[in-house]
Enzyme design. Structure first.
Site, PDB file in Angstrom:
ATOM      1  N   HIS A   1       0.817  -1.224   0.000  1.00  0.00           N
ATOM      2  CA  HIS A   1       0.000   0.000   0.000  1.00  0.00           C
ATOM      3  C   HIS A   1       0.846   1.267   0.000  1.00  0.00           C
ATOM      4  CE1 HIS A   1      -4.031  -1.862   0.635  1.00  0.00           C
ATOM      5  NE2 HIS A   1      -3.239  -2.877   0.907  1.00  0.00           N
TER       6      HIS A   1
ATOM      7  N   ASP B   1       3.136   9.391  -0.780  1.00  0.00           N
ATOM      8  CA  ASP B   1       1.970   8.590  -0.385  1.00  0.00           C
ATOM      9  C   ASP B   1       1.783   7.494  -1.422  1.00  0.00           C
ATOM     10  OD1 ASP B   1      -0.267   7.953   1.141  1.00  0.00           O
ATOM     11  OD2 ASP B   1      -1.023  10.011   1.168  1.00  0.00           O
TER      12      ASP B   1
HETATM   13  P1  ADQ Z   1      -3.306   5.963   4.811  1.00  0.00           P
HETATM   14  O1  ADQ Z   1      -1.896   6.419   4.962  1.00  0.00           O
HETATM   15  O2  ADQ Z   1      -4.057   5.759   6.052  1.00  0.00           O
HETATM   16  O3  ADQ Z   1      -3.404   4.643   3.912  1.00  0.00           O
HETATM   17  P2  ADQ Z   1      -5.241   7.363   2.946  1.00  0.00           P
HETATM   18  O4  ADQ Z   1      -5.158   6.618   1.675  1.00  0.00           O
HETATM   19  O5  ADQ Z   1      -5.368   8.826   2.796  1.00  0.00           O
HETATM   20  O6  ADQ Z   1      -3.994   7.124   3.889  1.00  0.00           O
HETATM   21  O7  ADQ Z   1      -6.497   6.841   3.726  1.00  0.00           O
HETATM   22  C1  ADQ Z   1      -6.926   7.395   4.930  1.00  0.00           C
HETATM   23  C2  ADQ Z   1      -8.332   6.886   5.238  1.00  0.00           C
HETATM   24  O8  ADQ Z   1      -8.646   7.200   6.584  1.00  0.00           O
HETATM   25  C3  ADQ Z   1      -9.377   7.523   4.353  1.00  0.00           C
HETATM   26  O9  ADQ Z   1     -10.342   6.579   4.001  1.00  0.00           O
HETATM   27  C4  ADQ Z   1      -9.963   8.602   5.254  1.00  0.00           C
HETATM   28  O10 ADQ Z   1     -11.317   8.884   5.014  1.00  0.00           O
HETATM   29  C5  ADQ Z   1      -9.800   7.986   6.621  1.00  0.00           C
HETATM   30  N1  ADQ Z   1      -9.635   9.079   7.602  1.00  0.00           N
HETATM   31  C6  ADQ Z   1      -8.584   9.888   7.742  1.00  0.00           C
HETATM   32  N2  ADQ Z   1      -8.835  10.806   8.703  1.00  0.00           N
HETATM   33  C7  ADQ Z   1     -10.076  10.553   9.164  1.00  0.00           C
HETATM   34  C8  ADQ Z   1     -10.922  11.148  10.155  1.00  0.00           C
HETATM   35  N3  ADQ Z   1     -10.543  12.185  10.883  1.00  0.00           N
HETATM   36  N4  ADQ Z   1     -12.134  10.611  10.345  1.00  0.00           N
HETATM   37  C9  ADQ Z   1     -12.532   9.560   9.619  1.00  0.00           C
HETATM   38  N5  ADQ Z   1     -11.795   8.974   8.675  1.00  0.00           N
HETATM   39  C10 ADQ Z   1     -10.579   9.451   8.459  1.00  0.00           C
HETATM   40  C11 ADQ Z   1      -2.461   3.737   3.332  1.00  0.00           C
HETATM   41  C12 ADQ Z   1      -1.427   4.364   2.414  1.00  0.00           C
HETATM   42  C13 ADQ Z   1      -2.119   5.191   1.324  1.00  0.00           C
HETATM   43  C14 ADQ Z   1      -3.100   4.309   0.569  1.00  0.00           C
HETATM   44  C15 ADQ Z   1      -3.992   3.554   1.513  1.00  0.00           C
HETATM   45  C16 ADQ Z   1      -4.813   2.496   0.780  1.00  0.00           C
HETATM   46  O11 ADQ Z   1      -0.530   5.183   3.157  1.00  0.00           O
HETATM   47  O12 ADQ Z   1      -1.160   5.724   0.425  1.00  0.00           O
HETATM   48  O13 ADQ Z   1      -3.897   5.124  -0.270  1.00  0.00           O
HETATM   49  O14 ADQ Z   1      -3.264   2.867   2.527  1.00  0.00           O
HETATM   50  O15 ADQ Z   1      -3.985   1.686   0.013  1.00  0.00           O
END
Ligand code: ADQ
Length: 468
Positions: free
Chosen positions: A165, A373
């Site tokens: 990921h 990311d």
């Molecule tokens: P993350 O680093 O966690 O994921 P991201 O892809 O942005 O990053 O996903 C974050 C998730 O958490 C989103 O679904 C978002 O809605 C949720 N989230 C964040 N803050 C929140 C809040 N305050 N309340 C509710 N929900 C919240 C890792 C990798 C990424 C990759 C994903 C999936 O680092 O690059 O996109 O896995 O593969």
């Protein structure tokens, strides 16, 4: 249910470090991986195996099986020492910073190596009791890279795929890790290794060529260290339908109404991220501060809402970034706030997916500026939640994997304070017809390349990979 060419699908066994049953999906503390896997599993007959998040004084290997909202989960508890050395140690103090190009924050410690190997063995020992001969096994992320090797050593012949990921780091950074060859070699026990983008796949094959005397064949076949594995790019998506529905739900509407009252005719810029140094929050705050300094006419007419629930907060680098952000937000608000306006609302808690959808929809600009990311699902959620008749503008870091699929966003270099400031001004000033034009293309891509397409493409590639 996964079907290939009319025959019943094989059962899918998904393995990841943490397993978060969907019922608990309300705090937002889970990351993108958990959100995506829950969505993928809901659509297939499968089982999700991993750590429960609980710690015990001694490892028992006892399996806890649950069924919730269409997803079956099988979890184990880990020993306190495992959590220290494997999770907080090798996974989050060695591999996470290294894979996000932060060798300044990367810690190498033999105890971490030992803990990582031990937990991967423990996962393999327990998984043996679940796996049936026709199962397809799909292992996720940097916590579990050697798991296929451990399963093969225990006689498992099933097809096993791995999906990373995060980004894959360049050779010159990866080779700073003392055990880099051993780690990469263990990827050759999989049938298929998936990356978020062609860029991360290229850095992986580059490593194989240079360090493993490797060769690249047709159809993603990579030979190195005397072994062969198939590699491919499978950009992860969101459950776009579900998210659009969430954006129209009563909870989202209530949140949008609450936001409208509180926005009071101003323009809202929104950022939503786990509190992590890879997300570029410090640089984002400084870029926004610069925007305010360059555009005094915008004072009192705009504000930034940054939602950032703390994550991994027992690790020093996470405590440091949190302190820095508190200082910066204090500085920005101290310099510019008035009795009836604060420029930056900095909120350290999670929201349910529906509430989040309502917040995204209320924002004129979505500010997504990670320094590095793997993909970034927030960018896709922001797009999916918009009102088609009056959509907001997405500002996106060119260093997020998502940037390759989303060129209609305003792409920025997140290290450049000026670029962030300029793009905010451009986003706020963009006229409606241009906003709609850009958004339509983005939304079409988010809907087409969704989480179902991701799962379907990965599983189909795994099923069609020739066995050596
Ligand atoms: P993350 O680093 O966690 O994921 P991201 O892809 O942005 O990053 O996903 C974050 C998730 O958490 C989103 O679904 C978002 O809605 C949720 N989230 C964040 N803050 C929140 C809040 N305050 N309340 C509710 N929900 C919240 C890792 C990798 C990424 C990759 C994903 C999936 O680092 O690059 O996109 O896995 O593969």
């Amino acid at each position: 249910m996964i079907r290939t060419a009319g025959r019943p699908a094989n059962r899918l066994v998904v393995v990841s470090n943490r397993v978060t049953p969907p019922a608990t999906d309300s705090t937002g503390s889970q990351g993108g991986l958990a959100v995506a896997l829950a969505a993928a599993l809901r659509q297939s007959r499968g089982i999700w195996f991993g750590w429960s998040g609980n710690q015990t004084s001694e490892f028992t290997g006892q399996l806890n099986i649950h069924r919730s909202q269409g997803v079956t989960t099988a979890t184990i508890d880990l020993e306190e020492r495992d959590v220290d050395e494997y999770y907080n140690g090798y996974a989050n103090r060695t591999l996470w910073p290294l894979f996000h190009y932060r060798i300044d924050l990367t810690e190498y410690d033999r105890q971490f190596d030992a803990g990582y190997a031990r937990v991967n063995r423990r996962f393999a020992d327990t998984l043996l009791h679940i796996i049936e001969p026709d199962d397809i096994i799909w292992i996720h992320d940097y916590h579990l890279i050697p798991l296929a090797r451990e399963l093969r050593a225990r006689g498992i012949q099933n097809r096993i795929g791995f999906f990373l990921h995060t980004p894959w780091p360049p050779v010159r950074l990866l080779t700073t890790m003392p055990s880099h060859k051993q780690l990469v070699k263990s990827l050759f026990d999989y049938d298929l290794v998936g990356f978020q983008t062609a860029e991360w796949m290229d850095t992986f094959t580059d490593y194989c060529v240079r360090e493993g005397d490797g060769q690249i064949g047709v159809d993603g076949m990579v030979s190195a260290f005397g072994r062969t594995v198939r590699a491919g790019a499978f950009p992860i998506g969101i459950d776009a339908d579900a998210f659009q529905k969430a954006a129209r739900s009563p909870e989202a509407r209530a949140m949008a109404k609450r936001m409208r009252t509180s926005i009071a005719g101003r323009a809202m810029i929104v950022g939503v991220d786990r509190l992590d140094y890879s997300k570029g929050l410090e640089e984002r705050f400084i870029g926004y501060e610069r925007f305010l300094a360059d555009n005094p006419d915008e004072l009192n007419r705009v504000f930034l809402l940054q939602i950032a629930p703390p994550s991994r907060n027992t690790i020093g680098s996470y405590q440091e970034i949190r302190e820095k952000l508190e200082q910066l937000s204090g500085r920005i608000n101290g310099a510019a706030a008035e009795v009836d306006w604060v420029p930056l609302r900095y909120v350290n808690r999670g929201y349910s997916r529906r509430e989040l959808a309502g917040i995204y929809r209320s924002a004129r600009v979505g500010l997504v500026t990670p320094l590095r990311d793997g993909m970034n699902l927030v960018a896709k959620e922001y797009v999916a939640a918009q009102d088609p008749a009056d959509p907001g503008v997405l500002i996106l870091s060119r260093f997020a994997g998502a940037a390759l699929q989303m060129p209609e966003a305003l792409l920025v270099n997140p290290y450049s304070t000026e670029e962030i400031a300029d793009s905010i001004r451009q986003g706020l000033a963009m006229d409606k017809s241009q906003r709609i034009r850009r958004w339509e293309t983005l939304a079409e891509g988010v809907a087409r390349e969704d989480v179902t397409a991701w799962r379907r493409d990965f599983v189909a590639a795994l099923e069609s990979t020739p066995r050596s």
